[in-house]
Design a protein around this motif. Structure first.
Motif, mmCIF file in Angstrom:
data_model
loop_
_atom_site.group_PDB
_atom_site.id
_atom_site.type_symbol
_atom_site.label_atom_id
_atom_site.label_comp_id
_atom_site.label_asym_id
_atom_site.label_seq_id
_atom_site.Cartn_x
_atom_site.Cartn_y
_atom_site.Cartn_z
ATOM 1 N N VAL A 138 15.189 32.213 35.152
ATOM 2 C CA VAL A 138 15.155 31.947 36.592
ATOM 3 C C VAL A 138 14.133 30.866 36.945
ATOM 4 N N PRO A 139 12.893 30.917 36.424
ATOM 5 C CA PRO A 139 11.999 29.781 36.679
ATOM 6 C C PRO A 139 12.559 28.464 36.163
ATOM 7 N N ALA A 140 13.300 28.516 35.058
ATOM 8 C CA ALA A 140 13.856 27.282 34.497
ATOM 9 C C ALA A 140 14.900 26.669 35.423
ATOM 10 N N VAL A 141 15.788 27.495 35.974
ATOM 11 C CA VAL A 141 16.833 26.940 36.834
ATOM 12 C C VAL A 141 16.259 26.450 38.158
ATOM 13 N N TYR A 142 15.171 27.045 38.608
ATOM 14 C CA TYR A 142 14.533 26.534 39.819
ATOM 15 C C TYR A 142 13.879 25.179 39.575
ATOM 16 N N GLY A 143 13.706 24.825 38.310
ATOM 17 C CA GLY A 143 13.222 23.488 38.006
ATOM 18 C C GLY A 143 14.302 22.429 38.148
ATOM 19 N N ILE A 144 15.569 22.855 38.257
ATOM 20 C CA ILE A 144 16.683 21.921 38.430
ATOM 21 C C ILE A 144 17.042 21.762 39.901
ATOM 22 N N THR A 145 17.192 22.882 40.603
ATOM 23 C CA THR A 145 17.535 22.847 42.022
ATOM 24 C C THR A 145 16.941 24.071 42.703
ATOM 25 N N GLY A 146 16.715 23.955 43.996
ATOM 26 C CA GLY A 146 16.132 25.057 44.746
ATOM 27 C C GLY A 146 17.134 25.828 45.577
ATOM 28 N N ASP A 147 18.420 25.527 45.433
ATOM 29 C CA ASP A 147 19.456 26.211 46.200
ATOM 30 C C ASP A 147 19.813 27.527 45.511
ATOM 31 N N PRO A 148 19.457 28.683 46.081
ATOM 32 C CA PRO A 148 19.719 29.960 45.398
ATOM 33 C C PRO A 148 21.203 30.257 45.232
ATOM 34 N N TYR A 149 22.041 29.834 46.178
ATOM 35 C CA TYR A 149 23.477 30.085 46.057
ATOM 36 C C TYR A 149 24.071 29.305 44.885
ATOM 37 N N LEU A 150 23.657 28.068 44.747
ATOM 38 C CA LEU A 150 24.123 27.263 43.625
ATOM 39 C C LEU A 150 23.612 27.825 42.303
ATOM 40 N N LEU A 151 22.377 28.291 42.302
ATOM 41 C CA LEU A 151 21.805 28.863 41.086
ATOM 42 C C LEU A 151 22.567 30.107 40.648
ATOM 43 N N PHE A 152 22.865 30.989 41.598
ATOM 44 C CA PHE A 152 23.581 32.214 41.227
ATOM 45 C C PHE A 152 25.004 31.901 40.776
ATOM 46 N N ALA A 153 25.654 30.950 41.440
ATOM 47 C CA ALA A 153 27.026 30.601 41.065
ATOM 48 C C ALA A 153 27.080 30.034 39.652
ATOM 49 N N THR A 154 26.163 29.137 39.331
ATOM 50 C CA THR A 154 26.165 28.549 37.991
ATOM 51 C C THR A 154 25.820 29.597 36.932
ATOM 52 N N ASN A 155 24.879 30.483 37.243
ATOM 53 C CA ASN A 155 24.542 31.554 36.303
ATOM 54 C C ASN A 155 25.718 32.502 36.112
ATOM 55 N N ALA A 156 26.419 32.803 37.203
ATOM 56 C CA ALA A 156 27.558 33.720 37.112
ATOM 57 C C ALA A 156 28.660 33.131 36.242
ATOM 58 N N PHE A 157 28.995 31.866 36.454
ATOM 59 C CA PHE A 157 30.040 31.238 35.650
ATOM 60 C C PHE A 157 29.630 31.162 34.180
ATOM 61 N N ALA A 158 28.362 30.851 33.939
ATOM 62 C CA ALA A 158 27.892 30.759 32.554
ATOM 63 C C ALA A 158 27.945 32.116 31.864
ATOM 64 N N LEU A 159 27.515 33.168 32.561
ATOM 65 C CA LEU A 159 27.497 34.499 31.957
ATOM 66 C C LEU A 159 28.901 35.053 31.756
ATOM 67 N N LEU A 160 29.790 34.804 32.706
ATOM 68 C CA LEU A 160 31.151 35.320 32.575
ATOM 69 C C LEU A 160 31.893 34.670 31.410
ATOM 70 N N GLY A 161 31.466 33.485 31.033
ATOM 71 C CA GLY A 161 32.103 32.827 29.897
ATOM 72 C C GLY A 161 31.533 33.229 28.552
ATOM 73 N N LEU A 162 30.423 33.976 28.559
ATOM 74 C CA LEU A 162 29.786 34.333 27.292
ATOM 75 C C LEU A 162 30.648 35.263 26.450
ATOM 76 N N ARG A 163 31.376 36.160 27.103
ATOM 77 C CA ARG A 163 32.140 37.161 26.362
ATOM 78 C C ARG A 163 33.198 36.511 25.475
ATOM 79 N N ALA A 164 33.916 35.556 26.040
ATOM 80 C CA ALA A 164 34.923 34.855 25.239
ATOM 81 C C ALA A 164 34.279 33.860 24.289
#
Length: 274
Positions: A138-164
């Motif tokens: 979380v501190p790392a992604v805040y180093g890229i952008t400060g938009d929490p909605y964008l941060l959660f969306a990118t994390n969600a897409f990344a995590l949902l793809g981990l299983r496959a």
């Protein structure tokens, strides 16, 4: 990528049967998604009111980078001692652990007592690693952008793809022997970016690192460590024989085999029939 690599090590250390791996990954991904959402919301609230939080987040990333670099340099970056994990110790302190998996069941009745299964241990270990990665990422992604909605969306897409992605890259990840160096470099860079951002707010003359430059550095570092890792393991089919990637001693809880290779060590040798 770091989540995926640790999930792979834990599944191997606990000798999770193939039919249960999907369920373990599902629990790990859901737990990571919930924790990332909580930490992103807390981080947004803190950063909105306290500018020194950028300094704190940067310091966390720098310390984490140093730890990863030390582990990688010492050859212990891929060691997983499951018996020393606090979640495993805590669970074993309150109830016995069965020697074998009981399907997807976490708890069973054994000798009139409620006992945990190895499946419960591996799920608890995965959830604990989710907490650790949430604190670091979380501190790392805040180093890229400060938009929490964008941060959660990118994390969600990344995590949902981990299983496959796990089953696609299960063999390829074992060849990324220099991944630890790349992660350490990226975390150190983003930590420095956060510290400079805090310093710029205090002293306007201090320069800041642009977001596009940050993304470029991350892409270049990942590409570089991938290329060097593939070159270093070019003679290995899966990179398992490379000295920088050998998994260290793995203690097993409750009689669970230390790895898939160890699971069959008690089988007597087959005699040739003539």
């Amino acid at each position: 990528m770091d989540n995926l690599f640790v999930f792979m090590l834990l599944l191997s250390a606990f000798a999770v049967p193939a039919e249960l791996q999907q369920r373990v990954l599902l629990y790990g991904i859901v737990g990571a998604l919930v924790l990332r959402g909580i930490f992103i919301a807390l981080g947004a609230a803190v950063l909105a009111n306290q500018s020194w939080a950028f300094l704190l987040f940067g310091a966390i990333l720098l310390v984490t980078a140093v730890k990863i670099l030390r582990d990688q340099a010492s050859g212990h970056g891929n060691d997983v001692d499951v018996s020393s994990m606090r979640s495993v110790k805590l669970l074993r302190r309150f109830m016995p652990v069965t020697d074998t998996y009981q399907g997807p069941r976490m708890f069973v009745q054994q000798g009139g007592r409620r006992a945990a299964t190895p499946f419960a241990l591996v799920v608890s270990a995965v959830l604990v690693t989710d907490v650790v990665f949430a604190v670091d990422s979380v501190p790392a992604v805040y180093g890229i952008t400060g938009d929490p909605y964008l941060l959660f969306a990118t994390n969600a897409f990344a995590l949902l793809g981990l299983r496959a992605l796990y089953f696609v890259l299960e063999g390829a990840l074992s060849r990324l022997v220099h991944l630890g160096y790349g992660l350490a470099a990226i975390l150190a860079f983003i930590g420095t970016k956060l510290v400079l951002h805090w310093a710029h707010g205090v002293w306007p003359g201090v320069p800041e690192i642009p977001t596009l430059l940050s993304l470029g550095v991350i892409v270049v570092v990942l590409a570089l460590v991938t290329a060097t890792s593939l070159y270093a393991t070019r003679g290995d089919q899966r990179g398992e024989e490379h000295p920088e990637h050998q998994t260290g001693h793995v203690s097993h809880p409750g009689g669970v085999p230390r790895s898939r290779a160890d699971a069959g060590t008690d089988t007597p040798p087959r005699q040739d029939r003539r």
